[in-house]
Design a protein around this motif. Sequence first.
Motif, PDB file in Angstrom:
ATOM      1  N   MET A  77       0.816  -1.216   0.000  1.00 54.85           N
ATOM      2  CA  MET A  77       0.000   0.000   0.000  1.00 54.85           C
ATOM      3  C   MET A  77       0.853   1.271   0.000  1.00 54.85           C
ATOM      4  N   ILE A  78       1.954   1.259   0.763  1.00 51.72           N
ATOM      5  CA  ILE A  78       2.749   2.475   0.852  1.00 51.72           C
ATOM      6  C   ILE A  78       3.379   2.822  -0.493  1.00 51.72           C
ATOM      7  N   ASP A  79       3.710   1.812  -1.296  1.00 46.62           N
ATOM      8  CA  ASP A  79       4.262   2.092  -2.624  1.00 46.62           C
ATOM      9  C   ASP A  79       3.244   2.827  -3.489  1.00 46.62           C
ATOM     10  N   PHE A  80       1.999   2.399  -3.415  1.00 47.47           N
ATOM     11  CA  PHE A  80       0.933   3.068  -4.163  1.00 47.47           C
ATOM     12  C   PHE A  80       0.775   4.515  -3.695  1.00 47.47           C
ATOM     13  N   ILE A  81       0.797   4.732  -2.382  1.00 47.25           N
ATOM     14  CA  ILE A  81       0.627   6.089  -1.843  1.00 47.25           C
ATOM     15  C   ILE A  81       1.779   6.983  -2.268  1.00 47.25           C
ATOM     16  N   ARG A  82       3.003   6.472  -2.194  1.00 45.04           N
ATOM     17  CA  ARG A  82       4.165   7.256  -2.591  1.00 45.04           C
ATOM     18  C   ARG A  82       4.093   7.607  -4.078  1.00 45.04           C
ATOM     19  N   GLU A  83       3.771   6.620  -4.902  1.00 43.92           N
ATOM     20  CA  GLU A  83       3.680   6.858  -6.341  1.00 43.92           C
ATOM     21  C   GLU A  83       2.555   7.844  -6.667  1.00 43.92           C
ATOM     22  N   LEU A  84       1.439   7.729  -5.948  1.00 46.30           N
ATOM     23  CA  LEU A  84       0.306   8.616  -6.185  1.00 46.30           C
ATOM     24  C   LEU A  84       0.645  10.051  -5.781  1.00 46.30           C
ATOM     25  N   ALA A  85       1.285  10.220  -4.626  1.00 45.09           N
ATOM     26  CA  ALA A  85       1.673  11.557  -4.183  1.00 45.09           C
ATOM     27  C   ALA A  85       2.674  12.182  -5.141  1.00 45.09           C
ATOM     28  N   SER A  86       3.614  11.386  -5.615  1.00 52.18           N
ATOM     29  CA  SER A  86       4.616  11.895  -6.550  1.00 52.18           C
ATOM     30  C   SER A  86       3.978  12.316  -7.870  1.00 52.18           C
ATOM     31  N   ALA A  87       3.077  11.490  -8.388  1.00 50.94           N
ATOM     32  CA  ALA A  87       2.398  11.819  -9.647  1.00 50.94           C
ATOM     33  C   ALA A  87       1.516  13.051  -9.485  1.00 50.94           C
ATOM     34  N   ALA A  88       0.822  13.149  -8.346  1.00 48.72           N
ATOM     35  CA  ALA A  88      -0.020  14.314  -8.087  1.00 48.72           C
ATOM     36  C   ALA A  88       0.830  15.572  -7.937  1.00 48.72           C
ATOM     37  N   GLY A  89       2.004  15.445  -7.308  1.00 50.06           N
ATOM     38  CA  GLY A  89       2.898  16.585  -7.183  1.00 50.06           C
ATOM     39  C   GLY A  89       3.390  17.067  -8.544  1.00 50.06           C
ATOM     40  N   LYS A  90       3.699  16.137  -9.419  1.00 49.74           N
ATOM     41  CA  LYS A  90       4.118  16.496 -10.777  1.00 49.74           C
ATOM     42  C   LYS A  90       3.001  17.222 -11.507  1.00 49.74           C
ATOM     43  N   LEU A  91       1.769  16.746 -11.350  1.00 46.57           N
ATOM     44  CA  LEU A  91       0.619  17.384 -11.981  1.00 46.57           C
ATOM     45  C   LEU A  91       0.431  18.806 -11.442  1.00 46.57           C
ATOM     46  N   ALA A  92       0.607  18.977 -10.133  1.00 47.75           N
ATOM     47  CA  ALA A  92       0.477  20.309  -9.524  1.00 47.75           C
ATOM     48  C   ALA A  92       1.542  21.253 -10.071  1.00 47.75           C
ATOM     49  N   ALA A  93       2.791  20.788 -10.138  1.00 48.25           N
ATOM     50  CA  ALA A  93       3.880  21.634 -10.630  1.00 48.25           C
ATOM     51  C   ALA A  93       3.668  22.031 -12.085  1.00 48.25           C
ATOM     52  N   GLU A  94       3.182  21.093 -12.896  1.00 52.20           N
ATOM     53  CA  GLU A  94       2.892  21.410 -14.289  1.00 52.20           C
ATOM     54  C   GLU A  94       1.772  22.449 -14.374  1.00 52.20           C
ATOM     55  N   GLY A  95       0.758  22.309 -13.524  1.00 50.57           N
ATOM     56  CA  GLY A  95      -0.327  23.273 -13.505  1.00 50.57           C
ATOM     57  C   GLY A  95       0.125  24.651 -13.067  1.00 50.57           C
ATOM     58  N   ARG A  96       1.090  24.687 -12.154  1.00 47.54           N
ATOM     59  CA  ARG A  96       1.610  25.978 -11.694  1.00 47.54           C
ATOM     60  C   ARG A  96       2.292  26.736 -12.823  1.00 47.54           C
ATOM     61  N   ARG A  97       2.982  26.044 -13.679  1.00 43.46           N
ATOM     62  CA  ARG A  97       3.718  26.706 -14.759  1.00 43.46           C
ATOM     63  C   ARG A  97       2.798  27.341 -15.793  1.00 43.46           C
ATOM     64  N   THR A  98       1.565  26.862 -15.898  1.00 51.89           N
ATOM     65  CA  THR A  98       0.626  27.404 -16.879  1.00 51.89           C
ATOM     66  C   THR A  98      -0.562  28.098 -16.223  1.00 51.89           C
ATOM     67  N   LEU A  99      -0.478  28.346 -14.916  1.00 54.58           N
ATOM     68  CA  LEU A  99      -1.604  28.918 -14.171  1.00 54.58           C
ATOM     69  C   LEU A  99      -1.942  30.316 -14.681  1.00 54.58           C
ATOM     70  N   SER A 100      -3.237  30.544 -14.922  1.00 54.03           N
ATOM     71  CA  SER A 100      -3.705  31.854 -15.370  1.00 54.03           C
ATOM     72  C   SER A 100      -4.616  32.473 -14.306  1.00 54.03           C
ATOM     73  N   GLU A 101      -4.813  33.780 -14.398  1.00 51.20           N
ATOM     74  CA  GLU A 101      -5.687  34.484 -13.447  1.00 51.20           C
ATOM     75  C   GLU A 101      -7.098  33.904 -13.469  1.00 51.20           C
ATOM     76  N   ALA A 102      -7.545  33.451 -14.622  1.00 49.07           N
ATOM     77  CA  ALA A 102      -8.896  32.905 -14.749  1.00 49.07           C
ATOM     78  C   ALA A 102      -9.073  31.613 -13.966  1.00 49.07           C
ATOM     79  N   GLU A 103      -7.952  30.957 -13.614  1.00 43.70           N
ATOM     80  CA  GLU A 103      -8.016  29.696 -12.873  1.00 43.70           C
ATOM     81  C   GLU A 103      -7.923  29.893 -11.358  1.00 43.70           C
TER      82      GLU A 103
END
Length: 265
Positions: A1-27
């Motif tokens: 289970m911990i491997d899944f949680i670690r992988e999920l947190a890492s993937a979600a963090g990558k998604l957040a960072a990618e979203g930050r780079r393209t974040l617009s005022e409208a969002e």
Amino acid sequence: MIDFIRELASAAGKLAAEGRRTLSEAEIHTKRSSADLVTAVDRRVEEFICAEIRRRHPGHGIFGEETGRSGDPAEYCWIIDPIDGTTSFVHGFPYYSVSIALQYRGRTVAGAVCAPELGELFHAEAGKGAFLNGGRLRVSATGELSRALLATGFGCVRARMRPDNFDYLPEITRRVQDIRRCGSAALDLCNVAAGRFDGYWEFALQPYDIAAGVLILEEAGGRVTDIGGGGDWPANGFIATNGTLHPALLGCFPEKRSQPRRSSR
């Protein structure tokens, strides 16, 4: 289970960072006030995490900051903060995180906190220790307030709670070496676990802010109580330390002292 949680947190963090780079005022939007921010990226990251959990564990419950509780009541429940520190996220300050915890019958048994801009992934399993990027964590040995670096936050001020943190901050500031305010409760707890901070206190926190971080801290040897020394946290305030420093920090809230109670978490 911990491997899944670690992988999920890492993937979600990558998604957040990618979203930050393209974040617009409208969002960028507000919730209860102009200081209470939420973005389209918060919601996108939470949707991603929830979809992955439902795919792997369809019978589990979920409690997310943005979507609330979903799924049938279950022994297992996931506690999610898709972006803890949204104000930092919006302003490009790297101190934000993704926090994911798994609870079994109300007790946190595993969790991970990912700080994608810092390249840090914290995780812990109950009874198995806490880790940062694979290396074991241990709290500091600081036992005197005069030598302590503490962290705090001011959500209670924005929420117009009384008493609020400003009622305690001046006296605590005089007693300690210094104080930091970085904006992510999950990361503040992880930094206490890593020995970078010696303690952390705050008011007006929610379970999704701290669920994973508390387990990581406790597995690193730390201690958590409410501001009276009991188990009614975070409702009655929240104090997290290396354990050694705990009595001294509790002493900064003398009118709030209470008989310690076991936490239900």
